[in-house]
Structure formats: structure tokens, C-alpha cells
Design an enzyme around this catalytic site. Structure first.
Site: not given
Ligand code: UT7
Length: 337
Positions: A293, A262, A127
Site C-alpha cells: 500500500n 486504491h 490515500c
Molecule cells: O490505505 C488506507 C486505508 N486502509 C485500509 O483500507 C486498511 C483497511 N484494513 C485492513 O486492510 C485490515 O483491517 C488489516 C489487513 C489491517 C487487518 O486485517 P483484519 O482481517 O481486519 O484483521 P483484524 O485486525 O481484525 O485481526 C484479526 C486477528 C486478530 O486476532 P483475534 O483477535 O481474532 O484473535 C489479530 O490479533 O488477526 C490477528 N492479527 C494477526 N495475526 C497474524 C493481527 N495482525 C496479525 C498479523 N499476523 N500480522
């Protein structure tokens, strides 16, 4: 034996500076809304929107390939600049979506455009690829190894999206952005602040083809990402690098007209805004909302769209910064075409 004098090699002399001359972009033609996404994964449209800023993304059709999208974006940029494909000295493509180890996607694009004879190669900086290529193009023009360079970021991430992974499936999208670089008398590309956090090399990975061969469940290698850890790194390290890129350019945040990071997550963009204390007057890119993205393509697509919509103007000073798999990052201040 007396020493025979060794010849002194001629050193190429380039232009004093380089600049972006024109842009072009293309987006995958299929609109995939959050609602449709939630028929494929266990999620809600609201969760996706709140966590990322995404409401819809673009997926390319079978006919829309990295090659065809890159060519279309390049043709648009060349047409805007009034330059013939034969006048392009080099084509540099940032991508992770070209499936052939060789030849490079850039050589196919040179063939299709009719830029026969142009230097052509791909780079993989995920990216951050477009910002890596911006620095490279600037160096090539200033050192005299090229006069006009097409830099293209292109991705077709939909075919590498793991629909079984609800933690990443909603993020990725397809498109191409091309920027034509040329010589300039005045400085229009600031120094790159770039590097890697290679201790986190396994945080984002695309499977290799042998894994696909071993598990013929899918047709393409799939993306795996520890989103939470990439998010933390971006919010702590990359935000600081954005500030350094402004300082390296010899300006202050109040001099900026636009901020075009990005498009990974709107929450990361917002954190950067807070850290940099950018004034309200700075136009901030939120292309992710209807674009998702597109990795190496996200910044050039965004520049082109923001220019087309009149959100930014020729001559504006913009901070661009990319970050992703590696983990790698690169950012610089540029003058928009
Ligand atoms: O382009 C290259 C660089 N990439 C990036 O910079 C991406 C960086 N990361 C992100 O943008 C974020 O980490 C994501 C958008 C991918 C995920 O968001 P987050 O706020 O970090 O979510 P998380 O992975 O910490 O998950 C939070 C909660 C979890 O549940 P618990 O453990 O708190 O009960 C997940 O299981 O959300 C849950 N979860 C979802 N819930 C509903 C994970 N995916 C989903 C979903 N729908 N699709």
C-alpha cells in the site's frame, strides 16, 4: 455622490475538457517479502497474503526520497508525452510523506525538473490524494488556470511504519506515480464523487512531530490505524461511492474496461467488484500483491504499470477510487492515456 461604475473582471476560459496524457512511475528498489517481514513481526506469510493479497512490498533506500522518486516519475511522464519541463504550468503533489511544513514538495520537484515558474503546491488527502488531485487538475484546465499539469502521488511510508505494530507493519510501501494532464476536446475525466467521514477522523493517524520530540525512540512520526474499522467503512460506504462515480459519469458498469481502486487490501477490491457487479471483461488492478500500500501513489503507479504491461490500453475507460485517513474518499471514471 454618484455611484462610480465598478470594473467587470475578466474570467479565464479553459479547454472544453481535460485528459490524462502520459504516466510515469518508480518503485522503492528494496523488495521486502512476506518471509522477511515475518522476521520483524509475529505473523506468517500466509496470514498476510490471505488477509491482504500482499506477497511482497517495496521499500525505498535512504537515497530514494519522496523528492527523488517524484522527480523520476515526472521525468518519465514528460518524456512519454514529449513535453519539456518548461511547458508545465502547474505541479500538484499528493503526499503525506513530505516532512517539511514549507516549502512544499512540489516546489522542490519544480526546481529539480526545471519547471521554474510553474504553480506548485501539495495536497494532503491521504490515500484519496491522487483522485482529489485528478478532480482539481480537471477543474484547473477547464477553468483556464493551467494547460499542462503534473499530478504526482508519492509516498515513503516505510519510514513511518511502526514495526512494533503487527496489525499494520506489513501493509505499507514506497513509490511515486506521475500523470500529466492536458486539454481535450472530448470529456475524459468524469465528475468526482468525493467527501469525508470526518466523524472517524481518528481511525487512521500519523503522529505529529511533537510526539516524536517527546519520545525520541523513533526518527519519524508513525502510522497508527484501527484497521478493522477502516475495513468496515470501506466495505460499506466506499463501495457505494464507487457505484455513484460510475453513475455520475453517465455510464454503466458494462461500459468500463478497467477498475483501478486504491491498493489497500485485495479483500476490499473484491467486495467492490461484487457490489458493482462488474463484468468479467473488466481488468481489475491487483497491484497490491507485489507492491503493498503506497497511499496517494498507489493508483498512478498502478495505471502506469497496467499500461506498460498491456493489461489496459490508451482510450480505455477506468474507474479509479481512493480512500484513507480523514477518513476521506474520492473516485471518478477516467479515460486512460
Ligand atoms: O490505505 C488506507 C486505508 N486502509 C485500509 O483500507 C486498511 C483497511 N484494513 C485492513 O486492510 C485490515 O483491517 C488489516 C489487513 C489491517 C487487518 O486485517 P483484519 O482481517 O481486519 O484483521 P483484524 O485486525 O481484525 O485481526 C484479526 C486477528 C486478530 O486476532 P483475534 O483477535 O481474532 O484473535 C489479530 O490479533 O488477526 C490477528 N492479527 C494477526 N495475526 C497474524 C493481527 N495482525 C496479525 C498479523 N499476523 N500480522
Amino acid at each position: 455622490m454618484p455611484d462610480t461604475p465598478r470594473p467587470t473582471l475578466t474570467q479565464a476560459q479553459g479547454a472544453p475538457s481535460s485528459r490524462m496524457l502520459a504516466t510515469g512511475s518508480v518503485r522503492g528498489s528494496r523488495v521486502v517479502s512476506n518471509e522477511e517481514m515475518c522476521t520483524m513481526i509475529d505473523s506468517t506469510p500466509e496470514w498476510i497474503q490471505q488477509r491482504t493479497g500482499i506477497t511482497e512490498r517495496r521499500w525505498a533506500t535512504a537515497e530514494e526520497t519522496p523528492r527523488s522518486m517524484a522527480v523520476e516519475a515526472a521525468r518519465k511522464a514528460l518524456a512519454k508525452a514529449g513535453l519539456e519541463p518548461s511547458q508545465v504550468d502547474a505541479i500538484v503533489i499528493a503526499t503525506v510523506s513530505h516532512h517539511r511544513p514549507s516549502p512544499s514538495l512540489a516546489t522542490y520537484v519544480a526546481h529539480d525538473l526545471g519547471s521554474i515558474g510553474a504553480a506548485a503546491f501539495d495536497i494532503n488527502a491521504a490515500c484519496a490524494g491522487f483522485c482529489y488531485c485528478t478532480s482539481l487538475a480537471d477543474s484547473m484546465i477547464r477553468s483556464g488556470s493551467a494547460t499542462h499539469i503534473l499530478v504526482i502521488g508519492v509516498e515513503k511510508l516505510s519510514e513511518m511504519t511502526n514495526i512494533a505494530d503487527r496489525g499494520t507493519a506489513f501493509l505499507f510501501s514506497d513509490g511515486a506515480g506521475a500523470v500529466l494532464f492536458g486539454p481535450s476536446q472530448t470529456s475524459a475525466v468524469g465528475p468526482a464523487v468525493w467527501g469525508s467521514a470526518a466523524d472517524k477522523v481518528e481511525t487512521i493517524e500519523i503522529e505529529d512531530w511533537t510526539q516524536v520530540a517527546d519520545h525520541p525512540r523513533v526518527s519519524h512520526p508513525l502510522i497508527a490505524m484501527d484497521g478493522r474499522n477502516v475495513f468496515k467503512w470501506a466495505m460499506t460506504s466506499v463501495v457505494r461511492k464507487a457505484g455513484e462515480a460510475i453513475a455520475e459519469a453517465g455510464i454503466t458498469p458494462t461500459d468500463l474496461d478497467a477498475f483501478i481502486p486504491h491498493q489497500a487490501n485485495d479483500r476490499i477490491t473484491d467486495a467492490m467488484l461484487r457490489h458493482l457487479k462488474l463484468p468479467e471483461s473488466v481488468e481489475v488492478c491487483h497491484d497490491i500483491a507485489d507492491m503493498g500500500n503506497t497511499s496517494a501513489a498507489s493508483i498512478p503507479i498502478a495505471i502506469d504499470r497496467m499500461l506498460e504491461r498491456g493489461q489496459v490500453h490508451s482510450g480505455d475507460l477506468a474507474l479509479i477510487i481512493g480512500f484513507g485517513a480523514g477518513l476521506v474518499f474520492a473516485g471518478q471514471v477516467v479515460v486512460l492515456p
